[in-house]
Design a protein around this motif. Structure first.
Motif, PDB file in Angstrom:
ATOM      1  N   VAL A  25       0.852  -1.187   0.000  1.00 48.21           N
ATOM      2  CA  VAL A  25       0.000   0.000   0.000  1.00 48.21           C
ATOM      3  C   VAL A  25       0.888   1.236   0.000  1.00 48.21           C
ATOM      4  CG1 VAL A  25      -2.010   1.069   1.069  1.00 48.21           C
ATOM      5  CG2 VAL A  25      -1.570  -1.361   1.446  1.00 48.21           C
ATOM      6  N   LEU A  26       0.692   2.109  -0.966  1.00 53.13           N
ATOM      7  CA  LEU A  26       1.566   3.275  -1.103  1.00 53.13           C
ATOM      8  C   LEU A  26       0.775   4.567  -1.230  1.00 53.13           C
ATOM      9  CD1 LEU A  26       4.102   1.803  -3.678  1.00 53.13           C
ATOM     10  CD2 LEU A  26       4.451   2.112  -1.224  1.00 53.13           C
ATOM     11  N   ALA A  27       1.352   5.627  -0.725  1.00 45.63           N
ATOM     12  CA  ALA A  27       0.738   6.950  -0.850  1.00 45.63           C
ATOM     13  C   ALA A  27       1.537   7.794  -1.829  1.00 45.63           C
ATOM     14  CB  ALA A  27       0.685   7.636   0.509  1.00 45.63           C
ATOM     15  N   LEU A  54      -1.477   0.719   7.193  1.00 37.72           N
ATOM     16  CA  LEU A  54      -2.102  -0.445   6.537  1.00 37.72           C
ATOM     17  C   LEU A  54      -1.064  -1.541   6.288  1.00 37.72           C
ATOM     18  CD1 LEU A  54      -4.559   1.149   3.962  1.00 37.72           C
ATOM     19  CD2 LEU A  54      -5.127  -0.767   5.464  1.00 37.72           C
ATOM     20  N   ASN A  55       0.114  -1.136   5.832  1.00 33.58           N
ATOM     21  CA  ASN A  55       1.166  -2.133   5.578  1.00 33.58           C
ATOM     22  C   ASN A  55       1.561  -2.879   6.847  1.00 33.58           C
ATOM     23  OD1 ASN A  55       1.762  -1.908   2.745  1.00 33.58           O
ATOM     24  ND2 ASN A  55       2.516   0.154   3.198  1.00 33.58           N
ATOM     25  N   VAL A  56       1.603  -2.122   7.949  1.00 31.83           N
ATOM     26  CA  VAL A  56       1.992  -2.741   9.217  1.00 31.83           C
ATOM     27  C   VAL A  56       0.940  -3.774   9.612  1.00 31.83           C
ATOM     28  CG1 VAL A  56       2.436  -2.308  11.660  1.00 31.83           C
ATOM     29  CG2 VAL A  56       3.257  -0.686   9.928  1.00 31.83           C
ATOM     30  N   ILE A  57      -0.313  -3.357   9.561  1.00 33.37           N
ATOM     31  CA  ILE A  57      -1.394  -4.245   9.988  1.00 33.37           C
ATOM     32  C   ILE A  57      -1.535  -5.457   9.069  1.00 33.37           C
ATOM     33  CG2 ILE A  57      -3.929  -4.325  10.149  1.00 33.37           C
ATOM     34  CD1 ILE A  57      -3.687  -1.582  11.533  1.00 33.37           C
ATOM     35  N   LEU A  58      -1.277  -5.240   7.784  1.00 36.28           N
ATOM     36  CA  LEU A  58      -1.416  -6.340   6.827  1.00 36.28           C
ATOM     37  C   LEU A  58      -0.187  -7.251   6.815  1.00 36.28           C
ATOM     38  CD1 LEU A  58      -2.943  -4.195   3.970  1.00 36.28           C
ATOM     39  CD2 LEU A  58      -4.109  -6.119   5.072  1.00 36.28           C
ATOM     40  N   GLY A  59       0.836  -6.882   7.558  1.00 36.93           N
ATOM     41  CA  GLY A  59       2.039  -7.721   7.601  1.00 36.93           C
ATOM     42  C   GLY A  59       2.896  -7.617   6.346  1.00 36.93           C
ATOM     43  N   ASN A  60       2.829  -6.478   5.663  1.00 36.37           N
ATOM     44  CA  ASN A  60       3.613  -6.332   4.429  1.00 36.37           C
ATOM     45  C   ASN A  60       5.064  -5.933   4.671  1.00 36.37           C
ATOM     46  OD1 ASN A  60       1.290  -6.871   2.992  1.00 36.37           O
ATOM     47  ND2 ASN A  60       0.748  -4.700   2.792  1.00 36.37           N
ATOM     48  N   VAL A  61       5.295  -5.353   5.834  1.00 34.18           N
ATOM     49  CA  VAL A  61       6.644  -4.857   6.112  1.00 34.18           C
ATOM     50  C   VAL A  61       7.594  -6.056   6.199  1.00 34.18           C
ATOM     51  CG1 VAL A  61       8.074  -3.495   7.685  1.00 34.18           C
ATOM     52  CG2 VAL A  61       5.658  -2.910   7.351  1.00 34.18           C
TER      53      VAL A  61
END
Ligand code: SF4
Ligand code: SF4
Ligand code: SF4
Lengths: 744, 281
Positions: free
Chosen positions: A335-337, A357-364
């Motif tokens: 997810v990018l801004a 969102l990235n943190v919560i979705l586990g993308n990091v």
């Protein structure tokens, strides 16, 4: 360099290799480059015997300078002229590819409106003078024996890096100036600040090639981004089987948005609420764990329930749920801004919500990787921001400078009117511009120093996007031909002579910038040269076009923080939002003097040679206008009149006027053509970073009662039932081309 | 001359229909363009300007449809395959189509040329002989793809004010008024590769040469090569997607498989295969 001894540490600093004790690995140095024609082993056009082989094109490596991405190029040189640029296949940034601006680099170089002699203001006019006179004037103003107060000298540039940056720092230090402003109208400063805070890495690697879903809040990765070609090549991978899905949420369609599976218009300034609405849905309805987050963050998430998000954004709850569902089912995502989200009063907080969102979705750690640390901070990229423009303008307002240098940027064209830049500059006693062209900034300067083109000059560059997590390149810019005009000079050469004029001992021994660079390469730490001799290392580096540098290992953190986004308020007297969108082409206006790019149809509107405003059909119907009709776009700071292009890729409350045209100077191709939306930006800054809020301007639009036609490519916007572009669904694609590459 | 030209083409055409395409060429250069990957960035088009000395005609002449873009990126807003076209927003983005000369094997432009200025080369290319062209413009009238560009004026007089002219590629000419021009599949690049191969007494190797547009395409949407070489990447792609020469309608084992040629029902035998755009709906 000879004459005096300097300590090795200081010596490394002079040469740009000053650092923090790097772990360096050897490089892989090719012995030859594979060339398309002739297959000669070529190092540089500087070796005369290889310079001219009649009738045969030879390819030399260099670095593209058309934007700050710094792609590796090969220049095809024949009979001493550079004819064509192609991507350097060995480049970690662009893998052999170039964008249209890069392809047009030759038209910057051969541009008929280049300035060929120094110019000095005498009375009202800028008149051509000799270099001797120009340098004497400089010496008088900022030289060793001048009375200049170093604190009152400022340097205002675009993004820069490499050895030019090392020299410039040394010069400013010698003058005693602490004011180096680095400005880019197109930047990602807000995202960088958020990334640094939340992920501990300002420029992590985005790996959408590894993502199953790319959700972009206005990030124009493929167009006006920090590395258009790098991201485009990655996008090619992303779209190969098992093809990732792409959702784009933005006020007006960008090139990136035009490629989305789902394009969702949004009112600028409501993206943060939408991001929180998505998080709320993920946590409360879809089982995502928020227990690791602070009470404050959880409180915020609770506040933005989907119903509220739907009310603020005008996007239905079902649609929000659909996007949340996609985020859940397609993992990992990314997810990018982008600018439309960043460029608001609370853009930092909105961008933080998107990053959360990235943190919560586990993308990091999966689709966002650490970029490592470049071990030579002196050479590292100084990325531009618009905050530097604002602080420069306010310093000018306080009359803080007696001497200002401009280079690599054209603030007089891109600065909003409200900053009063031109008026305030008039009060600066001595303004110097280093430029290839008489642009708006040069035109108000007192001394203009004509630069070599990037295809004639030496340099090194460090890109801050591209490369792997382990290595990055210091790319080399070498001349691809002899300079066209005798009285133009290289940037490094000019800074070097300024340093000499200040009598800075360490630099007096270098004849020119080339000699300095050669010495810098001779002093390259052995861990990088891999033990190659000085000459072999230099030649190998020139052939490859880059030196590969091992990065210090970095690690991403995750420090989610609460970022309250303010409520979007309507402005009844200025009910519309202005989207001054940026395009791969005109860019921030720097390419408006390139005929190929003026005549290149815009990717969205297909308009050439002029400006246009994009509005939604419902808006057009209300105003009673159709394609080509003139409208007036008015903010509190001024108005522009522009022809309208109507399409369904714009939010009905938005009018998009791409930036890049509307020059008052800048040569025959640019001058007097189109309008500049940046001029009417309102005085809105991002709260936390102090950036210019590019998408924060409210406008009203009216029918200017002037019928016209747009100059654009193609008569038909529709396929009229013919099978021109056939489309299949992703389901069909998956059935036939599947997860692997098998075609059944 | 045009009669024999016409008869030759007719013979080839007959033969092509009977034998699944005519293959009596040394090479048949072709392309595969993946619309799932093309992002519409226009890099290919500018690469073509740089490589092929394409003139900039300026605002006024462009407005009169005189743009010389041999490779243009069409952008459509409708999507007939995805159903109704009455949505409020452009929800699936745009449809981009890079369009250059399709190098038809049964080129409709060829038989109508009264002086055989446009003809088929032994490399399966649709070539244009500039100094034979008399500017009748029949060919462009007859091109269903609208990919031929006519020099109504001496564009070179204004297109490359010095020193822009120094960039001109000496491997091909600059065209003057009265002649037709169009994409050549970068014939000069093919020429260099063929000459080199000949000098080294070997066959052309797939991948050792490509067109300017394919070379620069950031997403590698464009693949170029020899369709006569069964191992070339482009041949493999045509095979993989079951697209064949010599037909007006592809019959595939799997009907859903992507891959088509634009207007192939017209039996022009284009050598450019497009892979369908993809959207998740
Ligand atoms: S992205 Fe384009 S302009 Fe920027 S450096 Fe790369 S090729 Fe040059
Ligand atoms: S093949 Fe060559 S001539 Fe044809 S469109 Fe591509 S670049 Fe232009
Ligand atoms: S360069 Fe490639 S991606 Fe860009 S428009 Fe051309 S074909 Fe499409």
């Amino acid at each position: 360099m000879s004459g005096h001894e300097i300590k090795r540490r200081d010596f490394l600093k002079v040469m740009g290799w000053g650092g923090v004790g790097a772990t360096l690995a050897g490089c892989d140095m090719p012995t030859t480059v594979t060339l398309e024609e002739g297959k000669e082993e070529v190092v540089s056009y500087m070796s005369p015997e290889e310079f001219v082989i009649p009738g045969i094109g030879i390819y030399y490596a260099s670095t593209c300078q058309q934007c700050s991405a710094g792609c590796g190029i090969y220049g095809r040189v024949r009979e001493g002229r550079v004819l064509k640029l192609e991507g350097n296949p060995a480049s970690q940034i662009n893998g052999g590819k170039l964008c249209q601006m890069g392809q047009a680099g030759v038209q910057t170089h051969y541009n008929p409106d280049r300035i060929t002699k120094p110019m000095l203001r005498k009375g009202k006019e800028l008149v051509e003078v000799s270099w001797d006179e120009a340098m004497a004037e400089l010496d008088k103003r900022v030289g060793k024996s001048s009375s200049v107060d170093g604190q009152r000298v400022a340097w205002f540039s675009g993004s820069m890096s490499g050895h030019q940056s090392v020299l410039l720092d040394a010069y400013l230090e010698s003058v005693g100036s602490k004011s180096h402003f680095v400005y880019e109208a197109i930047n990602s400063a807000v995202s960088r600040a958020v990334n640094a805070e939340m992920l501990g890495d300002a420029t992590p690697h985005y790996r959408f090639d590894k993502a199953a879903l790319l959700l972009s809040f206005g990030a124009d990765l493929l167009g006006a981004s920090s590395s258009p070609v790098h991201y485009s090549t990655q996008y090619g991978e992303f779209r190969s089987a098992p093809r990732g899905m792409h959702v784009q949420i933005e006020p007006s369609m960008s090139l990136t948005g035009a490629n989305a599976d789902l394009w969702q218009p949004v009112i600028p300034g409501t993206e943060g609420v939408l991001a929180y609405g998505l998080i709320n849905m993920l946590v409360n309805k879809m089982g995502y764990d928020a227990s690791g987050l602070s009470l404050e963050v959880r409180g915020l998430i609770g506040k933005y329930d989907p119903a509220y998000a739907a009310k603020v954004t005008g996007i239905s709850e079902e649609r929000i749920e659909k996007i949340a569902g996609l985020l859940k089912s397609k993992s990992p995502s990314l997810v990018l801004a982008g600018t439309s989200t960043e460029g608001q009063r609370d853009g930092y907080n909105a961008t933080a919500a998107v990053t959360l969102l990235n943190v919560i979705l586990g993308n990091v750690g999966k689709t966002i990787e650490s970029s490592g640390t470049f071990p030579f901070p002196q050479m590292a990229a100084k990325a531009g921001s618009s905050r530097d423009l604002l602080s420069f303008a306010s310093a000018l307002g306080k009359k803080q400078y007696d001497v200002v240098f401009f280079h690599g940027t054209n603030p007089v064209h891109t600065a909003p009117n409200y900053l009063g830049l031109v008026d305030n500059l008039a009060d600066v006693p001595f303004k110097v511009t280093l430029s290839m062209f008489l642009d708006e900034t040069a035109a108000v300067s007192d001394l203009v120093l004509p630069l070599l083109s990037s295809l004639e000059d030496w340099g090194t560059h460090v890109a801050d996007v591209g490369g792997s997590t382990q290595t990055t390149d210091v790319t080399i810019q070498q001349p691809l031909m002899k300079q066209l005009y005798d009285d133009t000079r290289g940037f490094g050469d000019i800074v070097l002579s300024l340093l000499k004029a200040r009598g800075v001992e360490e630099y007096t021994g270098f004849d020119d910038y080339y000699a300095y660079l050669r010495d810098a390469f001779s002093s390259t730490p052995e861990a990088i040269t891999g033990g190659l001799g000085t000459k072999a290392f230099w030649q190998g580096s020139l052939q490859k076009g880059a030196v590969s540098i091992q990065l210090d290992k970095g690690a991403l953190q995750s420090n989610p923080f609460a970022s309250e986004v303010s409520e979007h308020k309507a402005d009844p007297s200025y009910p519309m939002h202005l989207a001054p969108s940026a395009r791969l082409g005109m860019w921030d206006g720097r390419h408006a003097n390139i005929p190929w790019l003026q005549e290149a149809p815009d990717q969205i509107s297909k308009v050439v040679w002029e400006s246009w405003a994009e509005i939604h059909p419902s808006t057009a119907a209300k105003m009673g206008v159709t394609n080509g009709d003139m409208i007036k776009v008015e903010s509190r700071q001024g108005a522009i009149k522009v022809k309208v292009y109507v399409h369904r890729g714009v939010h009905p409350n938005v009018v998009a006027v791409p930036m890049g045209r509307g020059h008052e100077q800048y040569g025959r191709y640019a001058k007097g053509r189109g309008v500049n939306p940046l001029k009417i930006l309102s005085q809105v800054t991002e709260n936390k970073t102090g950036e210019l809020a590019l998408y924060g301007t409210r406008v009203k639009v009216s029918n200017a009662s002037d019928k016209g036609t747009l100059i654009h490519m193609g008569d038909s916007e529709s396929q009229v039932g013919r099978k021109l572009v056939s489309t299949v669904t992703a389901e069909v694609f998956k059935n036939t081309e599947g997860g692997g590459n098998s075609v059944a | 001359m045009s009669l024999s030209n016409l008869l030759n083409d007719w013979t080839r055409y007959r033969q092509g229909i009977e034998e699944g395409g005519f293959h009596d060429y040394e090479h048949i250069f072709g392309m595969a363009i993946d619309l799932n990957k093309c992002i519409g960035c226009n890099a290919c088009s500018i690469a073509c300007y740089a490589e092929n000395n394409l003139a900039v005609v300026g605002e006024e002449k462009f407005a009169k449809d005189q743009g010389m873009h041999w490779l243009r990126i069409e952008r459509y807003w409708d999507e007939p395959d995805l159903g109704a076209d009455d949505q409020e927003f452009q929800e699936h983005g745009a449809s981009f189509l890079p369009m250059m000369c399709q190098q038809c094997n049964a080129a409709t432009c060829e038989p109508v040329c009264p002086v055989a200025a446009t003809y088929h080369t032994p490399d399966g290319l649709n070539a244009q002989v500039y100094n034979r062209c008399i500017g009748s413009r029949y060919c462009s009238n007859n091109c269903p793809y609208r990919l031929r560009y006519f020099n109504f004026y001496s564009y070179y007089e204004t297109s490359w004010p010095a020193p822009l002219d120094q960039q001109l590629n000496p491997d091909l000419s600059v065209r003057d008024k009265g002649v037709m021009e169009k994409c050549t599949f970068c014939i000069q690049r093919i020429r260099v590769a063929k000459d080199t191969a000949q000098r080294e007494e070997r066959e052309l190797v797939d991948g050792e040469f490509t067109t300017a547009c394919a070379q620069t395409c950031p997403t590698s949407a464009i693949q170029f090569g020899d369709l006569q070489d069964p191992n070339s990447k482009v041949s493999q792609l045509w095979k993989q997607y079951q697209v064949k020469l010599g037909t007006t309608e592809q019959s595939k084992q799997n009907k859903e498989l992507r891959g088509y040629r634009v207007f192939e029902s017209l039996n022009t035998e284009p050598c450019v295969m497009y892979l369908d755009r993809v959207r998740e709906v």
